[in-house]
Design an enzyme around this catalytic site. Structure first.
Site, PDB file in Angstrom:
ATOM      1  CB  CYS A 168     -16.502 -71.967  -2.814  1.00  0.00           C
ATOM      2  SG  CYS A 168     -18.248 -71.539  -2.775  1.00  0.00           S
ATOM      3  CB  CYS A 418     -37.904 -72.482  -1.325  1.00  0.00           C
ATOM      4  SG  CYS A 418     -38.576 -73.987  -2.044  1.00  0.00           S
TER       5      CYS A 418
HETATM    6  C1  LIG Z   1     -38.709 -77.292   1.344  1.00  0.00           C
HETATM    7  S1  LIG Z   1     -38.506 -78.850   2.145  1.00  0.00           S
HETATM    8  C2  LIG Z   1     -39.094 -78.417   3.732  1.00  0.00           C
HETATM    9  C3  LIG Z   1     -38.570 -79.236   4.871  1.00  0.00           C
HETATM   10  C4  LIG Z   1     -38.789 -78.710   6.281  1.00  0.00           C
HETATM   11  N1  LIG Z   1     -40.067 -78.097   6.455  1.00  0.00           N
HETATM   12  C5  LIG Z   1     -37.674 -77.793   6.709  1.00  0.00           C
HETATM   13  O1  LIG Z   1     -37.878 -76.584   6.861  1.00  0.00           O
HETATM   14  O2  LIG Z   1     -36.544 -78.275   6.891  1.00  0.00           O
HETATM   15  C6  LIG Z   1     -39.769 -79.769   1.392  1.00  0.00           C
HETATM   16  C7  LIG Z   1     -40.008 -81.147   1.953  1.00  0.00           C
HETATM   17  O3  LIG Z   1     -41.146 -81.690   1.290  1.00  0.00           O
HETATM   18  C8  LIG Z   1     -40.992 -83.090   1.138  1.00  0.00           C
HETATM   19  N2  LIG Z   1     -41.929 -83.469   0.066  1.00  0.00           N
HETATM   20  C9  LIG Z   1     -41.816 -83.262  -1.270  1.00  0.00           C
HETATM   21  N3  LIG Z   1     -42.945 -83.640  -1.900  1.00  0.00           N
HETATM   22  C10 LIG Z   1     -43.795 -84.097  -0.950  1.00  0.00           C
HETATM   23  C11 LIG Z   1     -45.126 -84.606  -0.980  1.00  0.00           C
HETATM   24  N4  LIG Z   1     -45.786 -84.719  -2.122  1.00  0.00           N
HETATM   25  N5  LIG Z   1     -45.702 -84.967   0.196  1.00  0.00           N
HETATM   26  C12 LIG Z   1     -45.014 -84.854   1.368  1.00  0.00           C
HETATM   27  N6  LIG Z   1     -43.755 -84.390   1.446  1.00  0.00           N
HETATM   28  C13 LIG Z   1     -43.154 -84.003   0.313  1.00  0.00           C
HETATM   29  C14 LIG Z   1     -39.517 -83.264   0.870  1.00  0.00           C
HETATM   30  O4  LIG Z   1     -39.107 -84.556   1.234  1.00  0.00           O
HETATM   31  C15 LIG Z   1     -38.894 -82.157   1.771  1.00  0.00           C
HETATM   32  O5  LIG Z   1     -38.550 -82.697   3.026  1.00  0.00           O
END
Ligand SMILES: C[S@@+](CC[C@H](N)C(=O)[O-])C[C@H]1O[C@@H](n2cnc3c(N)ncnc32)[C@H](O)[C@@H]1O
Length: 463
Positions: A168, A418
């Site tokens: 990969c 994203c």
């Molecule tokens: C796209 S990741 C971003 C993580 C971090 N900001 C980074 O850049 O590494 C989204 C995050 O949202 C959290 N998450 C999903 N739904 C959520 C909610 N309703 N309330 C709080 N956190 C949530 C997930 O656990 C995950 O860590």
């Protein structure tokens, strides 16, 4: 239009000219029956296609001949390109991939006034690495009822069909050696692969994570058995320890019927609990289950861009709220520029990681709360924020979370997305009643060879 019509044209051939790309990296042509989703095509270039499987979203079409080949076409590096679902754009050079994603972003968010006025100013930043950039890969083991074994990634669009991979090119080179050793062991030993139909068999997934900076790999074996029930696993582990740079090996027992990687019963069988990754001068502990951006050099570009956008506005300093903070990476990256940081994430383990990461970087200005954003009750601490980072999962922010975000009244909101399909709807909500306006938008190509993209939108409070 729809499924019945698609059924009639399956296996037929037709000449089509796709007009655009979608977020899955497929090229879309409107047909009388609905939508043809052509893989490996070029926009606005006619091709002869053969229709294949279909779903409500459209019928998959495979090109067999092109009217012409554009100058931006490239020879795919990977021999598995056409069948494997991992990459979709290896036949197009990186500049054109970026331009196609930018165009798609502009059309996805075309209702925003900012896009209407300033679309020319919205730039896409290329990834430093075109290939060998992913620091996390999830491979699947499988065994048919007549005994054939498979190991690799899912076939394009077919969830239960696995393409056997020799190599990969998407993951970091340090992961390739581990991949090859595990693959050879699986095919040569008596160990069985999991059968998703009968739910029998042992090996389910190989989840690899690696640190680009330390050059070491975290190996996770996900099995439908206990450790002792896996034949020759000790030998495999010894070989990996001897021949590869391994930070840790985890054994995960997962008896669930779901095909997802589920961390039911986790045992560290060798090495360190965490993989250590560095972003600029900050160190992060990455647990097997933790969310961590998958492009190690791309994440530096992304976070540096967030900092630059805030710096341009003179918005550094003061109080930063980091919603959906995961292991605390964005806040910790920006921690030298803010007096106080509060991170919130729904996953308790992620919050524990964030606390450890803050400690590891000797920070004393951070606090973390394990809670769903939309369920926060005590919000007085969050008031008077200077900057509110919002980095939600692909579904975007829950309506109650959006209401809270508006109520917090931060001077600036940085929305990191994203999934560009949920972005516009979320932004429209923040822009309502002319309380905020968009100051800037930047796109970062964190996922070369695929249709995905990361975007950063900076909003400023104007009322
Ligand atoms: C796209 S990741 C971003 C993580 C971090 N900001 C980074 O850049 O590494 C989204 C995050 O949202 C959290 N998450 C999903 N739904 C959520 C909610 N309703 N309330 C709080 N956190 C949530 C997930 O656990 C995950 O860590």
């Amino acid at each position: 239009m729809g499924m019945r019509q698609y059924k009639k044209i399956r296996d037929q051939t037709r000449k089509l000219t796709p007009e655009s790309m979608n977020w899955k990296g497929k090229f879309v042509a409107e047909i009388p029956e609905g939508k043809a989703l052509i893989s490996g095509a070029y926009p606005n270039i006619e091709c002869e296609v053969e229709f294949g499987r279909y779903s409500k979203k459209g019928i998959i079409a495979h090109p067999t001949e092109f009217e012409s080949i554009p100058d931006y076409a490239t020879k795919p590096l990977c021999e598995h390109f056409k069948s494997c679902g991992g990459c979709t754009l290896q036949h197009i050079n990186l500049d054109t991939q970026c331009e196609l994603k930018r165009e798609l972003f502009l059309s996805e968010c075309s209702e925003l006034d900012f896009i209407k006025k300033y679309s020319d100013k919205i730039k896409i930043i290329k990834s430093d690495d075109e290939m060998y950039y992913r620091n996390k890969m999830e491979f699947t083991f499988q065994q048919e009822k007549w005994g054939d074994k498979h190991f690799g990634l899912h076939e394009e669009g077919r969830f239960q069909s696995i393409v056997n991979l020799d190599v990969c090119h998407l993951h970091l080179k340090i992961m390739q050696e581990v991949f090859a050793i595990v693959r050879d062991w699986f095919f040569e030993s008596e160990v069985s692969g999991y059968n998703p139909w009968s739910h029998q068999g042992i090996m389910r997934h190989l989840l690899l994570r690696a640190s680009k900076n330390t050059g070491s790999v975290q190996v996770n074996f996900i099995c439908n058995s206990t450790y002792d029930e896996v034949p020759n696993l000790d030998e495999l582990i010894e070989k990996l320890k001897k021949e590869c740079s391994i930070s840790s090996i985890y054994f995960v027992e997962n008896r669930s019927l779901s095909d997802a990687v589920i961390f039911e019963n986790v045992t560290l069988v060798y090495g360190d609990e965490y993989l250590i990754e560095t972003i600029a001068h900050k160190e992060f502990e990455v647990a097997p289950q933790a969310f961590f951006q998958t492009n190690s050099s791309g994440v530096f570009i992304l976070y540096s861009k967030i900092k630059e956008l805030l710096e341009n506005e003179g918005a550094l300093g003061g109080k930063l709220i980091d919603f959906y903070c995961g292991a605390g990476t964005i806040g910790i990256f920006l921690s030298d520029s803010f007096k106080e940081i509060i991170g919130i994430d729904e996953v308790a383990e992620a919050i524990e990681n964030a606390k450890k990461n803050a400690k590891r970087n000797k920070l004393e200005n951070t606090r973390y709360i394990a809670q769903k954003v939309e369920k926060l009750i005590e919000t007085s601490d969050l008031q008077n924020a200077d900057v509110l980072i919002v980095d939600p999962p692909r579904v975007g922010c829950h309506q109650k979370a959006r209401n809270l975000i508006k109520q917090i009244d931060a001077k600036y909101i940085v929305y990191v997305a994203c999934n560009q399909q949920t972005l516009q709807e979320n932004l429209v909500d923040f822009l309502a009643q002319d309380k905020y306006e968009i100051v800037d938008m930047v796109l970062v190509d964190m996922f070369p060879q695929t249709g995905h993209l990361e975007s950063v939108t900076l909003l400023k409070r104007v009322a």
